[in-house]
Design an enzyme around this catalytic site. Structure first.
Site, PDB file in Angstrom:
ATOM      1  N   SER A 254       0.687  -1.239  -0.655  1.00 19.39           N
ATOM      2  CA  SER A 254       0.013  -0.215   0.294  1.00 19.39           C
ATOM      3  C   SER A 254       0.705   1.339   0.385  1.00 19.39           C
ATOM      4  CB  SER A 254      -1.020   0.100   1.213  1.00 19.39           C
ATOM      5  OG  SER A 254      -1.313   1.487   1.652  1.00 19.39           O
ATOM      6  N   LYS A 255       0.395   2.347  -1.091  1.00 17.96           N
ATOM      7  CA  LYS A 255       1.065   3.567  -0.666  1.00 17.96           C
ATOM      8  C   LYS A 255       1.318   4.233   1.038  1.00 17.96           C
ATOM      9  CE  LYS A 255       1.647   8.285  -2.994  1.00 17.96           C
ATOM     10  NZ  LYS A 255       0.948   8.864  -4.443  1.00 17.96           N
ATOM     11  N   ARG A 256      -0.181   4.037   0.991  1.00 11.54           N
ATOM     12  CA  ARG A 256      -0.066   4.347   2.370  1.00 11.54           C
ATOM     13  C   ARG A 256       1.067   4.185   3.440  1.00 11.54           C
ATOM     14  NH1 ARG A 256      -5.482   3.741   1.156  1.00 11.54           N
ATOM     15  NH2 ARG A 256      -5.320   2.063   2.300  1.00 11.54           N
TER      16      ARG A 256
END
Length: 521
Positions: A254-256
């Site tokens: 995930s980019k988060r």
């Protein structure tokens, strides 16, 4: 058998996620394997975005991997439009059909009331089920509330007396109890559709035969199946594939979570490479472009097919031993029944192994063409380089050999391109390798021996070096590191004799002289 039609429907987020690209690839492969069609559909219901700018890197990623689409943005097709933001009337008509058939209803309960009901259900440890109070209103009352502009949504009415069954190609047989499913909102108060409903309408309208998507969407499938059935659609075949996980974890990539990946031992090198390379070619750093994005792999210099091959192996295999496969082999052998259920971890080491293999298959002239843009963008060679300069680049590529894993690795050889007086030394390395007792004097004597080597090629240079260390009664290691640091500024690199031959007679002597001056000898 009817024509196979698959689709991928990304949101225009401004980047293409590497995990999403794997899902798109599986859809593309199944369409190409069966001679069917691959449709690219854009889920752009968020009207706040600059769609053109946000879509650009997504389409660029597809082009870089040569995943052509048969219908979709820029090329159109018989089932358009292919942007959900342009399909509003289609969704409204389908919602009206469901309401006319008493399979959907206007819900006037406020968000606060719904939230209160959810909290009560949680407190009582029971599933939240829609109250359906709005169904108690007469048609006249509903019309009055609509005329008054009373806020409301449209909900799909889940048939609570049924079981939902699915034979998923990857997950197997799955069942759900519809009595435990809340009535999903299908249209917001502003008339825009929600994901589950828009997906159902679009898949049917575009005649999608196979829905191949990440397993996280399995929970969306029960209401989608019910909506398909309520609208009289033939159900597509579902295949929920394992999502792509971060290295060494079971969590979805995930980019988060990007800051956490910087500390991941397997991912760390990729971030370091971005921070080393991108500033040199005007691309910022890993804060803006990182390994979660497909664009990272393009800009850092991976080969498209290396990424293609690696992504194809994430959750799918030809057999229990074959790793490196041509594009044609993968297309010819790809089948959905060979997709595994377990999460597929993105392993940077394996990515590099695919890259190293396919880079090694390239002829020298193609490698030169790949590295040249990095050299020009870094200002190390002129864009209008002549034949002699290109020949020199080819010699550098040959000299560094297997150290050239990705195209941007050529920037690690910048010491072969900078002027002698611009060569930078690592001070700690300089001190360690060139200041031990007797080393500067020995280096000066070897410099004089090197001046007489003719022809100035790796073989004669090595002969002169061996003869010199024998005459000095020293080990090769007592001198070789000092020479390397003097001519390259580094303690590691390609073979020293090849480096000297590449730099040439005059530049090699100039650099040794400069290093001796730096030492004050």
């Amino acid at each position: 058998m009817s024509e196979i039609r698959t689709r991928f429907a990304p949101s225009p987020t401004g980047y293409m996620h590497i995990g999403g690209m794997r899902t798109a690839l599986f859809n593309w492969l199944w369409a190409r394997h069966t001679g069917g069609k691959f449709i690219l559909r854009i889920d752009d219901t968020d009207r706040q975005r600059n769609i053109d700018e946000a879509l650009r890197p997504i389409l660029a990623a597809f082009r870089w991997l040569d995943l052509t689409w048969d219908e979709g943005p820029e090329i159109g097709g018989p089932h358009g439009p292919y942007f959900q933001s342009q399909r509003g009337e289609i969704y409204r008509q389908s919602a009206d059909r469901l309401r006319a058939d008493k399979k959907a209803y206007r819900d006037f309960e406020t968000p606060a009331e719904v939230q209160q009901q959810r909290e009560a259900a949680d407190k009582e440890k029971r599933p939240f089920i829609s109250s359906r109070k709005s169904l108690e209103l007469s048609d006249a009352e509903v019309e009055r509330l609509v005329a008054e502009g009373r806020p409301h949504v449209i909900r799909f009415k889940v048939p609570r007396d049924t079981k939902i069954a699915l034979d998923d190609i990857v997950r197997g047989h799955v069942e759900w109890d519809a009595s435990l499913i809340a009535d999903p909102v299908i249209m917001r108060g502003d008339g825009t559709p929600l994901y589950n409903f828009a997906t159902v309408v679009d898949d049917a309208a575009m005649e999608i035969t196979h829905v191949i998507r990440a397993e996280e969407h399995l929970s969306n499938t029960p209401p989608q199946i019910l909506m398909h059935q309520a609208l009289g659609h033939a159900l597509p075949v579902f295949a929920h594939i394992p999502f792509v996980t971060a290295p060494g974890t079971t969590k979805k990539l995930s980019k988060r979570e990007i800051k956490k990946y910087r500390e991941n031992p397997k991912f760390r090198k990729m971030f370091e490479d971005a921070d080393r390379v991108f500033p040199q070619i005007g691309l910022g750093n890993s804060e803006t472009l990182n390994p979660v994005m497909v664009e990272y792999y393009e800009k850092i210099g991976f080969l498209p097919h290396a990424v293609f091959n690696s992504l194809a192996r994430l959750g799918w295999s030809l057999d229990d031993r074959t790793e490196f496969m041509s594009r044609e082999t993968i297309v010819e052998n790809f089948t959905l029944d060979r997709i595994v259920k377990n999460p597929a971890g993105l392993d940077p080491d394996k990515l590099y192994s695919f890259q190293t293999h396919w880079m090694g298959e390239l002829p020298l002239e193609q490698k030169v063409a790949l590295v040249f843009p990095y050299l020009t963008q870094a200002g190390l060679v002129a864009q209008s380089s002549d034949a002699a300069e290109r020949e020199y680049v080819a010699r550098v590529v040959q000299t560094i050999g297997e150290r050239l894993k990705v195209s941007s690795d050529i920037l690690e050889a910048r010491d072969f391109f900078v002027a002698d007086d611009a060569l930078e030394y690592d001070e700690a390395t300089l001190k360690k390798r060139m200041t031990p007792e007797g080393t500067p004097e020995r280096l000066r004597r070897f410099r004089d021996r090197l001046a007489s080597v003719e022809p100035f090629e790796s073989g004669p240079i090595e002969e002169a070096f061996r003869a010199f260390v024998d005459s000095e009664k020293i080990k090769p290691a007592d001198l070789i590191h000092a020479v390397r640091v003097a001519v390259t500024g580094k303690s590691t690199g390609p073979g020293l004799f090849e480096c000297l031959a590449l730099l040439g007679h005059e530049r090699s002597l100039n650099r040794i002289d400069r290093a001796l001056i730096r030492l004050g000898t």
